[in-house]
Scaffold this motif. Structure first.
Motif, PDB file in Angstrom:
ATOM      1  N   MET A   1       2.248  -0.266   9.307  1.00 39.04           N
ATOM      2  CA  MET A   1       1.626   0.413   8.171  1.00 39.04           C
ATOM      3  C   MET A   1       0.318  -0.284   7.777  1.00 39.04           C
ATOM      4  N   PHE A   2       0.259  -1.592   7.979  1.00 37.10           N
ATOM      5  CA  PHE A   2      -1.011  -2.280   7.738  1.00 37.10           C
ATOM      6  C   PHE A   2      -2.062  -1.802   8.736  1.00 37.10           C
ATOM      7  N   PHE A   3      -1.665  -1.593   9.990  1.00 34.78           N
ATOM      8  CA  PHE A   3      -2.614  -1.110  10.995  1.00 34.78           C
ATOM      9  C   PHE A   3      -3.074   0.307  10.689  1.00 34.78           C
ATOM     10  N   GLU A   4      -2.202   1.122  10.090  1.00 37.61           N
ATOM     11  CA  GLU A   4      -2.626   2.460   9.666  1.00 37.61           C
ATOM     12  C   GLU A   4      -3.804   2.356   8.700  1.00 37.61           C
ATOM     13  N   TYR A   5      -3.759   1.352   7.857  1.00 42.82           N
ATOM     14  CA  TYR A   5      -4.861   1.119   6.916  1.00 42.82           C
ATOM     15  C   TYR A   5      -6.057   0.496   7.629  1.00 42.82           C
ATOM     16  N   LEU A   6      -5.790  -0.494   8.472  1.00 44.01           N
ATOM     17  CA  LEU A   6      -6.858  -1.256   9.112  1.00 44.01           C
ATOM     18  C   LEU A   6      -7.734  -0.385   9.996  1.00 44.01           C
ATOM     19  N   PHE A   7      -7.135   0.571  10.707  1.00 49.27           N
ATOM     20  CA  PHE A   7      -7.894   1.359  11.676  1.00 49.27           C
ATOM     21  C   PHE A   7      -8.496   2.630  11.100  1.00 49.27           C
ATOM     22  N   ARG A   8      -8.478   2.770   9.789  1.00 45.11           N
ATOM     23  CA  ARG A   8      -9.268   3.849   9.181  1.00 45.11           C
ATOM     24  C   ARG A   8     -10.735   3.648   9.553  1.00 45.11           C
TER      25      ARG A   8
ATOM     26  N   SER B   1      -0.295   4.030   3.735  1.00 42.25           N
ATOM     27  CA  SER B   1      -1.022   2.893   4.289  1.00 42.25           C
ATOM     28  C   SER B   1      -2.160   2.461   3.365  1.00 42.25           C
ATOM     29  N   LYS B   2      -2.792   3.424   2.665  1.00 41.65           N
ATOM     30  CA  LYS B   2      -3.860   3.079   1.735  1.00 41.65           C
ATOM     31  C   LYS B   2      -3.319   2.248   0.574  1.00 41.65           C
ATOM     32  N   MET B   3      -2.150   2.614   0.041  1.00 38.74           N
ATOM     33  CA  MET B   3      -1.576   1.845  -1.064  1.00 38.74           C
ATOM     34  C   MET B   3      -1.184   0.445  -0.613  1.00 38.74           C
ATOM     35  N   ILE B   4      -0.591   0.328   0.581  1.00 39.72           N
ATOM     36  CA  ILE B   4      -0.244  -0.987   1.104  1.00 39.72           C
ATOM     37  C   ILE B   4      -1.507  -1.831   1.291  1.00 39.72           C
ATOM     38  N   GLY B   5      -2.551  -1.214   1.843  1.00 35.18           N
ATOM     39  CA  GLY B   5      -3.795  -1.941   2.048  1.00 35.18           C
ATOM     40  C   GLY B   5      -4.419  -2.389   0.743  1.00 35.18           C
ATOM     41  N   ASP B   6      -4.428  -1.524  -0.263  1.00 35.14           N
ATOM     42  CA  ASP B   6      -5.012  -1.882  -1.554  1.00 35.14           C
ATOM     43  C   ASP B   6      -4.239  -3.009  -2.223  1.00 35.14           C
ATOM     44  N   LEU B   7      -2.903  -2.922  -2.221  1.00 31.99           N
ATOM     45  CA  LEU B   7      -2.112  -3.978  -2.840  1.00 31.99           C
ATOM     46  C   LEU B   7      -2.262  -5.290  -2.085  1.00 31.99           C
TER      47      LEU B   7
END
Length: 470
Positions: free
Chosen positions: A88-95, A48-54
């Motif tokens: 997977m974007f939400f996995e990043y968003l809700f960090r 999720s971090k890689m998807i969020g960064d890209l």
């Protein structure tokens, strides 16, 4: 009687949602959705971090005026991601450091505008009387009454005083376009989560996580100040508050990531990223390139221009493979040019020379001092030994190939999502040999700083070697 058969399904480097269909005479008798998860450490956070960064890198192109994709947007014509991509974007968003942190900051520092409120009050209760109130007194004789009180105003009005005065009060109003945008974004996220819950399998990991996110959103949207914020008419994307104010600029960034990023097509990942199954190694390689671009920025204390990274056709983006992203710096007063190459091919009878077979490292730093050129190679390997979270020795063997076959190579190193660094130094005074560096999406800032420090040391050794400055 049915014959039974056993076997293994090998998904190689692919992760995500997939399906198993049982067919008979081309008719599907049974279809089962499955999720393929990586055995790599901390997979959900890393992926999720890689998807969020890209997403962040590509959404940054939208408002940069020199970006190859800078243009007007049609919000009604945005293509949407599939359900798993949203999840997977939400996995990043809700960090904790992302949406929850931005919400906490905004809720304590809400943007407000000063509003004026006019109230008619008896003259004995009036406190704030301005010039407009005086004009109103004179222009509305029906509001005047005879008085025996001796006031300055009554003397000026021939013994009359106003019955009531229009008093002006000021207050902070939270119903701003920026707060409407903030509220609308949260409501949109909440709607997506509810939709995903309806499409997820109960009692699995994703369903449980979505329920947690729904609980967080319920808490966010239950805050009392939202009752004073009305519905958004349009997204105020040109707002300076959204673009610059802490908290709000994060919400704008998440909005852009959610709405725009996957409209742009990353040609390098079309088959491996968009859709159900994702090739994790390809995603890691592309993510690693942007991390090394950040290393180049830190080494040279300068920004990387978008046009030096991408080529584009409408919304189709391609990275400039084999073309240098170049910067000039001074080390000990000596001019040094540093370039980063992505997927550059080294071969015989070429300035980028391999004395044997063609070789193509994932990334190469090119160091130019005077007329001499030196190479530092890196390869992204999304794999490791699970028992000790260390690099694989076979990848070190590959680094020897780069270093020994490519002329003027001062080192070749593995980048992998583990924790252990290892350098195998040669006896040469500046050639470091081969080794491995962790580049873990969970600790990318720390890992990036270690790479910057290491390459800085190498640069200084090269300058000393060139100019004999010892």
């Amino acid at each position: 009687m049915f014959n039974s058969t056993e076997g293994y399904l090998n998904f190689r480097s692919y992760v995500g949602k997939s399906f198993i269909d049982i067919k008979y005479n081309e008719d599907i008798l049974f279809s089962q959705a499955i999720e393929v998860r990586s055995k790599k450490i901390d997979y959900y956070n890393q992926y999720s971090k890689m998807i969020g960064d890209l997403s962040n890198y590509s959404s940054a192109l939208i408002f940069f005026s020199q970006s190859p994709v800078y243009k007007e947007f049609d919000l009604d014509n945005i293509s949407k991601k599939n359900f798993y991509e949203y999840y997977m974007f939400f996995e990043y968003l809700f960090r904790d450091e992302n949406l929850p942190s931005a919400f906490e900051y905004i809720s304590r520092n809400l943007h407000t505008i000063l509003k004026e409120e006019i109230q008619s009050v008896p003259n004995s209760l009036a406190v704030n009387v301005d010039s407009n109130s005086i004009i109103e007194m004179i222009s509305n004789p029906e509001n005047l009454e005879k008085t025996t009180e001796d006031y300055y105003i009554s003397r000026q009005l021939n013994g009359y005083l106003p019955k009531e005065l229009n008093e002006c009060n000021y207050y902070d109003d939270v119903d701003t376009v920026e707060n409407r945008f903030f509220k609308d974004f949260l409501e949109t996220i909440n709607d997506y989560i509810n939709e995903l819950i309806n499409h997820s399998v109960k009692m699995d990991y994703i369903h449980d996580q979505l329920l947690k996110y729904k609980e967080i959103m319920s808490y966010f949207l239950s805050q009392r100040f939202f009752k004073d914020i009305s519905k958004m008419d349009y997204p105020p994307l040109n707002s300076q508050v959204l673009q610059k104010k802490e908290g709000y600029r994060d919400i704008l960034q998440y909005f852009l990531m959610l709405e725009f990023t996957f409209r742009m097509s990353w040609n390098q990942l079309n088959e491996n990223f968009i859709g159900y199954e994702k090739k994790l190694s390809e995603l890691y390689e592309l993510w690693g390139y942007f991390k090394l671009l950040e290393v180049l920025q830190d080494l040279t204390n300068s920004e990387i221009s978008f046009e030096s990274i991408f080529t584009e056709n409408e919304w189709n983006l391609s990275l400039r493979e084999g073309e240098p992203v170049s910067k000039d710096i001074f080390i000990e007063g000596v001019p040094v040019n540093i370039s980063l190459l992505y997927n550059k091919t080294f071969k015989r009878n070429n300035d980028f020379y391999s004395y044997s077979v063609e070789l193509r490292p994932d990334y190469t730093f090119v160091i130019k001092i005077n007329d001499n050129k030196y190479f530092i190679h890196f390869d992204a390997k999304y794999k490791l030994y699970m028992e000790n979270e260390s690099f694989k020795l076979a990848d070190i063997h590959k680094m020897h190939t780069y270093k020994d076959a490519i002329s003027n190579s001062v080192g070749a190193f593995v980048l992998y999502p583990g924790k252990k660094s290892q350098l195998y130094k040669t006896n040469h005074e500046f050639k470091y040999g081969v080794g491995a560096f962790p580049l873990n999406p969970s600790y990318d800032d720390k890992n990036k700083d270690e790479l910057v420090k290491f390459i800085n040391i190498l640069l200084r050794k090269l300058v000393e070697y060139e100019y004999n400055l010892r």
